[in-house]
Design a protein around this motif. Structure first.
Motif, PDB file in Angstrom:
ATOM      1  N   ILE A  93       0.843  -1.203   0.000  1.00 19.31           N
ATOM      2  CA  ILE A  93       0.000   0.000   0.000  1.00 19.31           C
ATOM      3  C   ILE A  93       0.874   1.248   0.000  1.00 19.31           C
ATOM      4  O   ILE A  93       0.542   2.249  -0.649  1.00 19.31           O
ATOM      5  CB  ILE A  93      -0.967  -0.032   1.218  1.00 19.31           C
ATOM      6  N   LEU A  95       3.731   1.708  -1.503  1.00 14.44           N
ATOM      7  CA  LEU A  95       4.188   1.992  -2.866  1.00 14.44           C
ATOM      8  C   LEU A  95       3.106   2.748  -3.645  1.00 14.44           C
ATOM      9  O   LEU A  95       3.376   3.761  -4.295  1.00 14.44           O
ATOM     10  CB  LEU A  95       4.530   0.675  -3.589  1.00 14.44           C
ATOM     11  N   LEU A  96       1.862   2.241  -3.561  1.00 15.28           N
ATOM     12  CA  LEU A  96       0.752   2.892  -4.255  1.00 15.28           C
ATOM     13  C   LEU A  96       0.539   4.303  -3.711  1.00 15.28           C
ATOM     14  O   LEU A  96       0.269   5.243  -4.457  1.00 15.28           O
ATOM     15  CB  LEU A  96      -0.512   2.051  -4.095  1.00 15.28           C
ATOM     16  N   ALA A  98       2.839   6.240  -2.316  1.00  5.69           N
ATOM     17  CA  ALA A  98       3.941   7.103  -2.762  1.00  5.69           C
ATOM     18  C   ALA A  98       3.715   7.569  -4.198  1.00  5.69           C
ATOM     19  O   ALA A  98       4.130   8.664  -4.582  1.00  5.69           O
ATOM     20  CB  ALA A  98       5.272   6.369  -2.640  1.00  5.69           C
ATOM     21  N   LEU A  99       3.041   6.710  -5.000  1.00  2.00           N
ATOM     22  CA  LEU A  99       2.787   7.055  -6.403  1.00  2.00           C
ATOM     23  C   LEU A  99       1.512   7.873  -6.575  1.00  2.00           C
ATOM     24  O   LEU A  99       1.196   8.296  -7.680  1.00  2.00           O
ATOM     25  CB  LEU A  99       2.705   5.775  -7.247  1.00  2.00           C
ATOM     26  N   SER A 100       0.762   8.087  -5.480  1.00  2.00           N
ATOM     27  CA  SER A 100      -0.513   8.803  -5.593  1.00  2.00           C
ATOM     28  C   SER A 100      -0.334  10.306  -5.383  1.00  2.00           C
ATOM     29  O   SER A 100      -1.321  11.049  -5.374  1.00  2.00           O
ATOM     30  CB  SER A 100      -1.524   8.243  -4.591  1.00  2.00           C
ATOM     31  N   VAL A 152      -4.858   6.065  -1.066  1.00  2.00           N
ATOM     32  CA  VAL A 152      -4.704   5.367  -2.351  1.00  2.00           C
ATOM     33  C   VAL A 152      -6.058   5.223  -3.025  1.00  2.00           C
ATOM     34  O   VAL A 152      -6.220   5.544  -4.211  1.00  2.00           O
ATOM     35  CB  VAL A 152      -4.057   3.973  -2.149  1.00  2.00           C
TER      36      VAL A 152
ATOM     37  N   MET C   5      -0.220  15.512  -8.722  1.00  2.00           N
ATOM     38  CA  MET C   5      -0.012  14.082  -8.871  1.00  2.00           C
ATOM     39  C   MET C   5       0.685  13.771 -10.181  1.00  2.00           C
ATOM     40  O   MET C   5       1.602  12.959 -10.232  1.00  2.00           O
ATOM     41  CB  MET C   5      -1.337  13.337  -8.807  1.00  2.00           C
ATOM     42  N   THR C   9       4.337  11.826 -10.640  1.00  2.00           N
ATOM     43  CA  THR C   9       4.429  10.592 -11.401  1.00  2.00           C
ATOM     44  C   THR C   9       3.221  10.475 -12.302  1.00  2.00           C
ATOM     45  O   THR C   9       2.126  10.886 -11.958  1.00  2.00           O
ATOM     46  CB  THR C   9       4.496   9.339 -10.504  1.00  2.00           C
ATOM     47  N   ILE C  12      -0.153   7.036 -11.810  1.00  2.00           N
ATOM     48  CA  ILE C  12      -1.482   7.040 -11.225  1.00  2.00           C
ATOM     49  C   ILE C  12      -2.527   7.555 -12.223  1.00  2.00           C
ATOM     50  O   ILE C  12      -3.726   7.390 -12.016  1.00  2.00           O
ATOM     51  CB  ILE C  12      -1.490   7.856  -9.902  1.00  2.00           C
ATOM     52  N   LEU C  28      -5.348  -6.221   0.025  1.00  2.00           N
ATOM     53  CA  LEU C  28      -4.448  -6.069   1.172  1.00  2.00           C
ATOM     54  C   LEU C  28      -5.241  -5.681   2.423  1.00  2.00           C
ATOM     55  O   LEU C  28      -4.953  -6.163   3.528  1.00  2.00           O
ATOM     56  CB  LEU C  28      -3.346  -5.049   0.870  1.00  2.00           C
TER      57      LEU C  28
END
Lengths: 159, 159, 159
Positions: A93, A95-96, A98-100, A152, C5, C9, C12, C28
């Motif tokens: 979670i 990782l997701l 951090a990318l959000s 996320v 966002m 990156t 997303i 998860l």
């Protein structure tokens, strides 16, 4: 060196992703440490589970007495399993998250609290500290992962 | 097809990332294989843990005798848990490592040694081979993950 | 917010990646729920494994009787371990699959079937449902992950 890295991917130049990479590596290393702690207790308490592991300590019947459970070994193993149950969701979670696109300061807060909570959890398990020490450190780490999961789903929701 | 992939993301066109994806998929499939091996031993040794799983083998008291542990089943389960404890850190730290811009040849060396070591570990566990066969294969995989973690922290360090 | 966002990156903003993030977070979270279910059974069945956890229920000998196993606790723990064994490969291989450029509709089909199968698996384990309910739900999730792994290896193969 930096130039090469930027060429291969820009993720590592993103500050939030660098913070994630740092803390994810730290908690995964902490989880890996549990293997060494379990091995240490197995060797010092002479408590093994595989017959082939006892052969260094004697032959035949003499070795069989080392096929036993030991409270310290079992405690380290429970701590390890609890790490798997909690650090795996954090890494996935996280990782997701951090990318959000979170703010760096908010992301660092999440990563630092989780990491601190899991280190405390391991100490509380191994010393052991009286409850609710272990319970609280578990709950703090769990809540941080829930908070990241909420962010996320808010950013990515596509069912 | 390639064009579409490049549009959706450029990661898969990065050679280090493709190498990571290949080896991560292979070790995760190897870990999944442990489920089938455990199921095979449960069925051939007739050793189950859930009452509802024994119903095909008899009714009432006749079925209860199959609620038991079996050394081969337990051995496969320990191999599976050891995979979780070691392959999870490899997959998590390996992803960060692949994104940190290593040389392709160095990355391939890490991924190949880890994959070989874990396949040997499973063989050493299931055959079983005398120690230190299993211990050494475990240590080699563990060391590869530590080496990748060191590189991740060197590249990403942001506390 | 979106602008930020996109700056940090572009992953997303990719629809397949957003779908992956959504379903990976859901499974998860489902796995994390197993911790709460185990804790609920431990507290209501008064069945603990750590001596320090029983101190709230009595002192000395009075507390020792709560150091025991309970079928409901063990069942929840087995469901949790099965989640680790199956959801970890899904999250790892699913990420690589999402980055390998699949069609959105195909990817959604994989993610939805896996998520549904794992929710059914948990229900089948906890109720419990007669076999082959749990076995089939396990096999469906397993097959989805195999299908994604095949696609990852086809796209990324670099040994």
């Amino acid at each position: 060196r930096r130039g090469e890295m930027a060429k291969s991917t820009q993720l590592i130049n993103n500050e939030v992703f660098r913070a994630y990479a740092t803390y994810a590596a730290i908690v995964l290393l902490k989880m890996m440490l549990m293997s060494l702690i379990t091995a240490y207790f197995r060797l010092t308490r002479k408590a093994f589970v595989n017959p082939e592991d006892t052969e260094a300590f004697g032959k035949g019947e003499a070795a069989k007495k080392f096929l036993r459970t030991d409270p310290d070994v079992e405690r380290a193993r429970r701590g390890h399993l609890n790490d798997l149950e909690n650090i795996v969701p954090f890494v996935g979670i996280g990782l997701l998250y951090a990318l959000s696109g979170p703010e760096l300061s908010t992301a660092l807060l999440h990563f630092r609290i989780f990491t601190g909570a899991r280190i405390l959890h391991t100490l509380a398990y191994l010393i052991p500290l009286p409850q609710p020490g272990r319970g609280l450190s578990w709950a703090v780490g769990y809540s941080v992962t829930l908070s990241m999961a909420y962010n996320v789903l808010k950013a990515a929701w596509l069912l």
